[in-house]
Design a protein around this motif. Structure first.
Motif, PDB file in Angstrom:
ATOM      1  N   ILE A  97     -15.497  -8.013   0.802  1.00 37.66           N
ATOM      2  CA  ILE A  97     -14.521  -8.881   0.711  1.00 37.66           C
ATOM      3  C   ILE A  97     -14.015  -8.698  -0.706  1.00 37.66           C
ATOM      4  CG2 ILE A  97     -13.779 -11.354   0.660  1.00 37.66           C
ATOM      5  CD1 ILE A  97     -16.256 -11.680   2.774  1.00 37.66           C
ATOM      6  N   LYS A  98     -14.908  -8.491  -1.546  1.00 39.71           N
ATOM      7  CA  LYS A  98     -14.554  -8.488  -3.224  1.00 39.71           C
ATOM      8  C   LYS A  98     -13.748  -7.021  -3.431  1.00 39.71           C
ATOM      9  CE  LYS A  98     -17.903 -11.136  -5.697  1.00 39.71           C
ATOM     10  NZ  LYS A  98     -18.922 -11.208  -6.659  1.00 39.71           N
ATOM     11  N   LEU A  99     -14.494  -5.843  -2.778  1.00 37.53           N
ATOM     12  CA  LEU A  99     -13.898  -4.707  -2.762  1.00 37.53           C
ATOM     13  C   LEU A  99     -12.234  -4.708  -2.120  1.00 37.53           C
ATOM     14  CD1 LEU A  99     -14.058  -1.679  -3.531  1.00 37.53           C
ATOM     15  CD2 LEU A  99     -15.092  -1.292  -1.090  1.00 37.53           C
ATOM     16  N   ASP A 100     -12.129  -5.382  -1.116  1.00 32.19           N
ATOM     17  CA  ASP A 100     -10.784  -5.516  -0.513  1.00 32.19           C
ATOM     18  C   ASP A 100      -9.752  -6.349  -1.290  1.00 32.19           C
ATOM     19  OD1 ASP A 100      -8.863  -5.463   1.777  1.00 32.19           O
ATOM     20  OD2 ASP A 100      -9.139  -7.505   2.053  1.00 32.19           O
ATOM     21  N   ARG A 101     -10.210  -7.494  -1.565  1.00 30.76           N
ATOM     22  CA  ARG A 101      -9.421  -8.320  -2.692  1.00 30.76           C
ATOM     23  C   ARG A 101      -9.242  -7.486  -4.123  1.00 30.76           C
ATOM     24  NH1 ARG A 101     -12.200 -13.226  -2.668  1.00 30.76           N
ATOM     25  NH2 ARG A 101     -13.561 -12.257  -4.128  1.00 30.76           N
ATOM     26  N   GLU A 102     -10.203  -6.989  -4.683  1.00 30.74           N
ATOM     27  CA  GLU A 102      -9.742  -6.446  -6.009  1.00 30.74           C
ATOM     28  C   GLU A 102      -9.550  -5.034  -6.183  1.00 30.74           C
ATOM     29  OE1 GLU A 102     -13.807  -6.810  -7.875  1.00 30.74           O
ATOM     30  OE2 GLU A 102     -13.982  -9.094  -7.745  1.00 30.74           O
ATOM     31  N   ILE A 103      -9.642  -4.379  -4.925  1.00 27.82           N
ATOM     32  CA  ILE A 103      -9.161  -2.751  -5.017  1.00 27.82           C
ATOM     33  C   ILE A 103      -8.244  -2.537  -4.053  1.00 27.82           C
ATOM     34  CG2 ILE A 103     -10.108  -0.423  -4.735  1.00 27.82           C
ATOM     35  CD1 ILE A 103     -11.023  -1.763  -7.433  1.00 27.82           C
ATOM     36  N   TRP A 104      -8.602  -2.458  -2.760  1.00 28.33           N
ATOM     37  CA  TRP A 104      -7.692  -2.206  -1.901  1.00 28.33           C
ATOM     38  C   TRP A 104      -6.483  -2.927  -1.590  1.00 28.33           C
ATOM     39  CZ3 TRP A 104     -10.404   1.593  -1.710  1.00 28.33           C
ATOM     40  CH2 TRP A 104     -11.618   2.003  -1.164  1.00 28.33           C
ATOM     41  N   SER A 105      -6.582  -4.408  -1.736  1.00 26.40           N
ATOM     42  CA  SER A 105      -5.488  -5.217  -1.864  1.00 26.40           C
ATOM     43  C   SER A 105      -4.501  -5.230  -3.022  1.00 26.40           C
ATOM     44  CB  SER A 105      -5.579  -6.448  -1.396  1.00 26.40           C
ATOM     45  OG  SER A 105      -6.090  -6.653  -0.140  1.00 26.40           O
ATOM     46  N   SER A 106      -4.970  -4.444  -4.226  1.00 27.69           N
ATOM     47  CA  SER A 106      -4.241  -4.556  -5.515  1.00 27.69           C
ATOM     48  C   SER A 106      -2.931  -3.567  -5.326  1.00 27.69           C
ATOM     49  CB  SER A 106      -5.038  -4.170  -6.692  1.00 27.69           C
ATOM     50  OG  SER A 106      -5.202  -2.697  -6.516  1.00 27.69           O
ATOM     51  N   PRO A 107      -1.825  -3.973  -5.726  1.00 23.67           N
ATOM     52  CA  PRO A 107      -0.531  -3.014  -5.882  1.00 23.67           C
ATOM     53  C   PRO A 107      -0.958  -1.976  -6.550  1.00 23.67           C
ATOM     54  CG  PRO A 107      -0.124  -5.412  -6.054  1.00 23.67           C
ATOM     55  CD  PRO A 107      -1.527  -5.583  -6.219  1.00 23.67           C
ATOM     56  N   GLU A 108      -1.498  -1.998  -7.533  1.00 27.25           N
ATOM     57  CA  GLU A 108      -1.878  -0.810  -8.493  1.00 27.25           C
ATOM     58  C   GLU A 108      -2.628   0.288  -7.712  1.00 27.25           C
ATOM     59  OE1 GLU A 108      -3.863   0.329 -12.595  1.00 27.25           O
ATOM     60  OE2 GLU A 108      -4.532  -1.465 -11.837  1.00 27.25           O
ATOM     61  N   PHE A 109      -3.791  -0.142  -7.028  1.00 27.66           N
ATOM     62  CA  PHE A 109      -4.459   0.908  -6.182  1.00 27.66           C
ATOM     63  C   PHE A 109      -3.425   1.524  -5.079  1.00 27.66           C
ATOM     64  CE2 PHE A 109      -6.897   2.462  -2.581  1.00 27.66           C
ATOM     65  CZ  PHE A 109      -7.708   3.355  -3.216  1.00 27.66           C
ATOM     66  N   GLN A 110      -2.902   0.595  -4.353  1.00 30.38           N
ATOM     67  CA  GLN A 110      -1.993   0.984  -3.271  1.00 30.38           C
ATOM     68  C   GLN A 110      -0.963   2.170  -3.742  1.00 30.38           C
ATOM     69  OE1 GLN A 110      -0.449  -2.435  -1.224  1.00 30.38           O
ATOM     70  NE2 GLN A 110      -2.591  -3.273  -0.627  1.00 30.38           N
ATOM     71  N   GLU A 111      -0.215   1.886  -4.853  1.00 31.53           N
ATOM     72  CA  GLU A 111       0.489   2.675  -5.338  1.00 31.53           C
ATOM     73  C   GLU A 111      -0.088   4.179  -5.845  1.00 31.53           C
ATOM     74  OE1 GLU A 111       4.218   4.174  -5.754  1.00 31.53           O
ATOM     75  OE2 GLU A 111       3.675   2.018  -5.220  1.00 31.53           O
ATOM     76  N   LEU A 112      -1.104   3.968  -6.422  1.00 33.90           N
ATOM     77  CA  LEU A 112      -2.083   5.405  -6.899  1.00 33.90           C
ATOM     78  C   LEU A 112      -2.279   6.174  -5.324  1.00 33.90           C
ATOM     79  CD1 LEU A 112      -4.121   3.743  -9.678  1.00 33.90           C
ATOM     80  CD2 LEU A 112      -2.385   5.562  -9.810  1.00 33.90           C
ATOM     81  N   ALA A 113      -2.924   5.290  -4.358  1.00 35.44           N
ATOM     82  CA  ALA A 113      -3.305   6.024  -3.295  1.00 35.44           C
ATOM     83  C   ALA A 113      -2.162   6.499  -2.532  1.00 35.44           C
ATOM     84  CB  ALA A 113      -4.103   4.977  -2.334  1.00 35.44           C
ATOM     85  N   LYS A 114      -1.009   5.907  -2.485  1.00 32.08           N
ATOM     86  CA  LYS A 114      -0.025   6.351  -1.542  1.00 32.08           C
ATOM     87  C   LYS A 114       0.176   7.943  -2.086  1.00 32.08           C
ATOM     88  CE  LYS A 114       3.352   4.033  -2.146  1.00 32.08           C
ATOM     89  NZ  LYS A 114       4.713   3.510  -2.390  1.00 32.08           N
ATOM     90  N   GLY A 115       0.117   8.830  -0.970  1.00 35.72           N
ATOM     91  CA  GLY A 115       0.503  10.385  -1.279  1.00 35.72           C
ATOM     92  C   GLY A 115      -0.745  11.011  -1.567  1.00 35.72           C
ATOM     93  N   HIS A 116      -2.015  10.339  -1.946  1.00 31.95           N
ATOM     94  CA  HIS A 116      -3.298  10.908  -2.192  1.00 31.95           C
ATOM     95  C   HIS A 116      -4.371  10.793  -0.799  1.00 31.95           C
ATOM     96  CE1 HIS A 116      -1.763  11.159  -6.061  1.00 31.95           C
ATOM     97  NE2 HIS A 116      -2.532  11.945  -6.400  1.00 31.95           N
ATOM     98  N   PHE A 117      -4.181   9.438  -0.297  1.00 26.57           N
ATOM     99  CA  PHE A 117      -5.405   9.157   0.844  1.00 26.57           C
ATOM    100  C   PHE A 117      -4.767   8.814   1.739  1.00 26.57           C
ATOM    101  CE2 PHE A 117      -7.809   8.115  -3.643  1.00 26.57           C
ATOM    102  CZ  PHE A 117      -8.176   9.175  -3.382  1.00 26.57           C
ATOM    103  N   VAL A 118      -5.313   8.987   3.180  1.00 29.13           N
ATOM    104  CA  VAL A 118      -5.134   8.341   4.388  1.00 29.13           C
ATOM    105  C   VAL A 118      -6.443   7.451   4.474  1.00 29.13           C
ATOM    106  CG1 VAL A 118      -5.411   8.708   6.870  1.00 29.13           C
ATOM    107  CG2 VAL A 118      -4.321  10.411   5.461  1.00 29.13           C
ATOM    108  N   MET A 119      -6.188   6.079   4.499  1.00 27.89           N
ATOM    109  CA  MET A 119      -7.353   5.265   4.528  1.00 27.89           C
ATOM    110  C   MET A 119      -7.782   4.658   5.936  1.00 27.89           C
ATOM    111  SD  MET A 119      -7.353   4.515   1.148  1.00 27.89           S
ATOM    112  CE  MET A 119      -8.349   3.259   1.177  1.00 27.89           C
ATOM    113  N   LEU A 120      -8.801   4.772   5.972  1.00 26.12           N
ATOM    114  CA  LEU A 120      -9.578   4.686   7.503  1.00 26.12           C
ATOM    115  C   LEU A 120     -10.619   3.566   7.328  1.00 26.12           C
ATOM    116  CD1 LEU A 120      -9.976   5.483  10.350  1.00 26.12           C
ATOM    117  CD2 LEU A 120     -11.703   7.192   9.413  1.00 26.12           C
ATOM    118  N   LYS A 121     -10.393   2.561   8.025  1.00 23.45           N
ATOM    119  CA  LYS A 121     -11.461   1.371   7.993  1.00 23.45           C
ATOM    120  C   LYS A 121     -12.270   1.396   9.313  1.00 23.45           C
ATOM    121  CE  LYS A 121      -9.347  -2.174   7.224  1.00 23.45           C
ATOM    122  NZ  LYS A 121      -8.457  -3.551   7.087  1.00 23.45           N
TER     123      LYS A 121
END
Length: 147
Positions: free
Chosen positions: A58-82
């Motif tokens: 839950i912390k990883l989701d809240r602090e990393i995956w849900s952060s606009p900063e990570f989302q912007e960085l990851a766009k164009g680099h990663f396909v996210m699979l849950k």
């Protein structure tokens, strides 16, 4: 339509568009994630989580995956699979999704760690793995990108 109603519609439409462009698009199907990764020439970030019981998940989701900063960085680099493994009855996954996630876990997370993050190439070859770390989103992105 009155001017006031038109302006409200415009504002709500803009908010909806903005929220959709910043939302992380999570895949739940491995084959679809591989197809997207091959098409976009990206790596896959496979996340094993217990969304309703695992505090570090839950912390990883809240602090990393849900952060606009990570989302912007990851766009164009990663396909996210849950691959989620909820325990509460109200969050129970459909049987086919549960079986799919268990098959992914058997291959990529045989020790059953949570959260467990695996970076894969577009064909599904493991490049690296990590878990929860209390670091800023950019540092986490850099770690994943280094695999």
């Amino acid at each position: 339509m009155s001017f006031k109603k038109m302006m409200l519609a415009l504002v709500f439409g803009s908010i909806l568009t903005l929220s959709q462009t910043h939302a992380q698009e999570w895949q739940t199907n491995f084959e679809k994630a591989k197809t997207l990764a091959q098409k976009e020439k990206q790596h896959i970030v496979l996340v094993f989580q217990g969304s309703d019981w695992c505090t570090p998940c839950i912390k990883l989701d809240r602090e990393i995956w849900s952060s606009p900063e990570f989302q912007e960085l990851a766009k164009g680099h990663f396909v996210m699979l849950k691959a989620d493994f909820p325990r509460k009855q109200k969050n129970k996954l459909p049987a086919d999704q549960e079986a799919h996630n268990k098959a992914l876990a058997a291959k990529y997370n045989p020790n059953g760690y949570f959260p467990f993050v695996v970076v894969l190439d577009a064909s599904g070859k493991k490049l690296g793995e990590t878990g929860y770390e209390k670091i800023p989103p950019k540092a986490y992105f850099n770690k994943l990108n280094a695999f």
